[in-house]
Enzyme design. Structure first.
Site, short mmCIF file in Angstrom:
data_model
loop_
_atom_site.label_atom_id
_atom_site.label_comp_id
_atom_site.label_asym_id
_atom_site.label_seq_id
_atom_site.Cartn_x
_atom_site.Cartn_y
_atom_site.Cartn_z
N GLU A 42 13.03 9.92 3.56
CA GLU A 42 13.74 8.29 3.18
C GLU A 42 14.96 8.16 3.79
OE1 GLU A 42 12.25 6.16 1.57
OE2 GLU A 42 10.60 7.24 0.43
N TYR A 125 18.39 2.23 -2.88
CA TYR A 125 16.79 2.00 -2.58
C TYR A 125 16.36 3.82 -2.83
CZ TYR A 125 12.81 3.31 -0.01
OH TYR A 125 11.53 3.74 0.50
N ASP A 143 12.92 -2.21 -1.49
CA ASP A 143 13.51 -2.17 -0.09
C ASP A 143 13.09 -3.60 0.24
OD1 ASP A 143 10.58 -2.18 0.07
OD2 ASP A 143 10.59 -1.12 1.90
N CYS A 205 -2.31 -13.74 4.90
CA CYS A 205 -2.61 -14.09 3.38
C CYS A 205 -4.43 -14.28 3.24
CB CYS A 205 -2.21 -15.48 3.19
SG CYS A 205 -0.19 -15.65 3.38
#
Length: 297
Positions: A42, A125, A143, A205
DNA sequence: TAATCGTGGAA
DNA sequence: TTTCCAAGATT
């Protein structure tokens, strides 16, 4: 408004089956990956793309498999091993984080968000990402990917707003299903969707699992209203570049650099001095013109 | 709150 | 070539 209903939203959990079918095979998703590994990943992923992190993460964990092992090394080793991942203060933060975990938590990465937030280099986060992904906690993880998915699928906006914990966390919290595994995969799936499908430039999409319920798509994909986000300042000729050049020389040297050697990396004195001063202020460089400059021990 | 902080790859 | 963007944190 949706979270005022108390039972949470129902848009994002549709991501879960999609995620379980389509998720990438990433190191931090392997069986047996440790909380420390999650923490290191991270830190590296803070503003650095996945493909650049993967090889460096493997090297790092082989060399420093525990917080205590990193804490036992000088900070200069961490900055050198960080190499050119970018934002080298993260290497310093990660080292300081390892020291704090070793001293305050017996070498065990904490699982509580509040304890994680108290560690250097860990913000809203990263704290929740560790709690959720390393320990299975049901906490919202937001995030830039998740913020974009929330903006489009839930709010019907083309582009995400600036990070805002007071807005982001309750909104995502309201989307999390009760079941722990489902909540974890809603978090991870929203990130994955934002990284692979609901991307910034040209969202796909046509293959999105939320296509039948996305507020933005159902509204006809309206253009972004409001002012455009500030464009990133140019890197060429910036203080950042000069800092990068100075650090590059320091990483490559086993002995302190002379003032003349530091001066040789950039011709413009005022900018060079400004960059060096900021590196000293950040603790990424120690020393002086008299004794020479080096990476921090 | 807004500016600052690296680096590299893709559009 | 230039611009955009990338699992943010800090001050």
């Amino acid at each position: 408004m949706p979270e005022s209903l108390g039972s949470g939203g129902d848009n994002l959990p549709a991501i879960v089956p999609w995620f379980r079918e389509n998720k990438r095979d990433l190191p931090w998703r392997r069986e047996g990956f440790t909380p420390w590994g999650t923490l290191v990943s991270e830190f590296m992923l803070q503003q650095t793309p996945v493909v650049r992190v993967i090889p460096r993460l493997a090297e790092w964990l082989e060399r420093w498999p525990t917080p205590a092992s990193l804490a036992a090394s000088p900070a200069s080793d961490a900055v050198r091993a960080w190499d050119r991942l970018g934002y080298p203060r993260r290497a310093l933060n990660l080292h300081a984080c390892a020291v704090a975990i070793t001293e305050r938590h017996g070498g065990v990465v904490p699982s509580d968000v509040s304890e994680l937030l108290a560690l250097p280099g860990i913000g809203d986060y990263t704290a929740r990402a560790i709690a959720a992904f390393a320990y299975g906690r049901r906490v919202p993880v937001v995030d830039t990917n998740v913020r974009r998915v929330l903006a489009r699928a839930v709010e019907g906006l083309a582009e995400p707003w600036a990070p805002n914990a007071k807005r982001d966390l309750p909104l995502m919290e309201g989307q999390l299903p009760p079941d722990l595994d489902d909540a974890r995969d809603t978090n991870a799936g929203a990130m994955e969707l934002g990284a692979l499908v609901c991307v910034a430039r040209t969202p796909r999409c046509d293959v999105c699992p939320l296509a039948d319920r996305c507020a933005w798509l159902l509204a006809g994909r309206p253009e972004h209203a409001g002012p455009k986000a500030r464009t990133q300042k140019k890197y060429e000729g910036s203080d950042r570049q000069v800092r990068g050049l100075i650090l590059r020389e320091l990483r490559a040297s086993d002995v302190p650099l002379t003032a003349a050697e530091v001066e040789s990396v950039w011709g413009e004195p005022a900018q060079r001095d400004r960059a060096l001063a900021s590196l000293l202020r950040d603790g990424l460089v120690t020393g002086s013109a008299d004794e020479g400059y080096s990476l921090p021990e």
